[in-house]
Design a protein around this motif. Structure first.
Motif, short mmCIF file in Angstrom:
data_model
loop_
_atom_site.label_atom_id
_atom_site.label_comp_id
_atom_site.label_asym_id
_atom_site.label_seq_id
_atom_site.Cartn_x
_atom_site.Cartn_y
_atom_site.Cartn_z
N ALA A 195 0.70 10.91 7.59
CA ALA A 195 1.76 10.40 8.16
C ALA A 195 2.13 9.20 8.28
N TYR A 196 1.17 8.39 8.08
CA TYR A 196 1.82 7.12 7.55
C TYR A 196 3.34 6.63 6.21
N LEU A 197 2.08 7.74 5.62
CA LEU A 197 2.97 7.97 4.14
C LEU A 197 5.03 8.28 5.34
N TYR A 221 8.41 5.46 5.56
CA TYR A 221 9.42 6.03 4.14
C TYR A 221 10.97 6.55 5.14
N ALA A 222 9.96 6.76 6.45
CA ALA A 222 11.33 6.83 6.86
C ALA A 222 12.33 5.24 8.29
N ARG A 223 11.55 4.26 7.66
CA ARG A 223 12.04 3.16 8.36
C ARG A 223 13.50 3.04 7.14
N PRO A 224 14.65 2.12 8.14
CA PRO A 224 15.80 2.04 7.31
C PRO A 224 16.12 1.23 5.91
N LYS A 225 15.14 0.28 6.26
CA LYS A 225 15.10 -0.55 4.92
C LYS A 225 14.41 -0.08 4.15
N ALA A 226 13.56 0.59 4.01
CA ALA A 226 12.34 1.08 3.06
C ALA A 226 13.32 1.95 2.05
N THR A 274 1.05 -1.45 0.25
CA THR A 274 0.10 -0.11 0.17
C THR A 274 0.80 1.08 -0.34
N ALA A 275 2.11 1.50 1.01
CA ALA A 275 2.75 2.46 0.70
C ALA A 275 3.24 2.76 -0.38
N TYR A 276 3.75 2.21 -2.14
CA TYR A 276 3.88 2.67 -3.17
C TYR A 276 2.82 3.21 -2.93
N VAL A 277 1.48 2.20 -3.67
CA VAL A 277 0.41 3.51 -4.46
C VAL A 277 0.05 4.58 -4.02
#
Length: 208
Positions: free
Chosen positions: A184-186, A190-195, A163-166
């Protein structure tokens, strides 16, 4: 070692996200769709549809980004990307399918009638209808995300990778301005180290 055939800003970002979250070893094989490489006979043997991404795991070949994410989550079942609880897993499937049917398809229609189709085939009225459909379904997810960090459960799952990509795509088109929970979710995702890269970054990398 697994191979992921893809290109920067395409839906291969979904599969890349899952691979990185799972710490899986893989080789990324770039396919230049602009140069027609996705229609080369060698690639069409992997995916007759001529689309990205494609995952090759030994003699197993899998297409469709959401299916690849689900396969990887099952393959590395101990890593938690696929919920262990049956009902939670069903919700992860539900929201993944919601993303690719209710959110992604309107965005594709907008893209096709804006720049992908030849000018004589573009229908401005279809852009308006697709936008209405996207906003209506984004409102559903906006309400769902109220008070939630992840789409399902208390950790990242297949639903987030899909979903994040969409949502990033929708955000690039200015479609999330009225959805603070989704924005905010987005940012969290994308702040995740492995994003992976965001779509805009991936486009910029290609142009450079």
């Amino acid at each position: 070692m697994m191979k992921l055939y893809g290109l920067g800003p395409t839906r291969s970002l979904r599969a890349r996200w899952a691979l990185q979250e799972l710490d899986a070893e893989f080789e990324f094989v770039p396919v230049n769709i602009v140069a027609g490489e996705a229609h080369h006979p060698d690639f069409l043997r992997l995916n007759p549809a001529g689309k990205l991404p494609v995952l090759v795991d030994g003699d197993f070949v899998l297409t469709e980004s959401a299916a690849i994410v689900m396969y990887l989550a099952e393959k590395y079942g101990g890593k938690g990307l696929m919920p262990a609880d049956l009902k939670e897993r069903a919700q992860a499937y539900r929201w993944s399918l919601f993303a690719v049917t209710e959110l992604e398809q309107p965005l594709w229609r907008m893209a096709k009638h804006t720049f992908l189709y030849p000018e004589e085939k573009r229908l401005p009225e279809d852009i308006a209808l697709a936008k209405e459909e996207f906003l209506a379904m984004a409102a559903v997810l906006e309400q769902h995300m109220k008070g939630r960090e992840f789409i399902v459960g208390d950790r990242i799952s297949i639903a987030d990778c899909v979903t994040a990509y969409v949502l990033d795509w929708g955000n690039e088109n200015g479609q999330l301005d009225d959805f603070p929970n989704l924005k905010a979710y987005l940012e969290r995702m994308y702040a995740r180290p492995k994003a992976p890269q965001r779509i805009a970054e991936a486009f910029a990398s290609l142009q450079s």
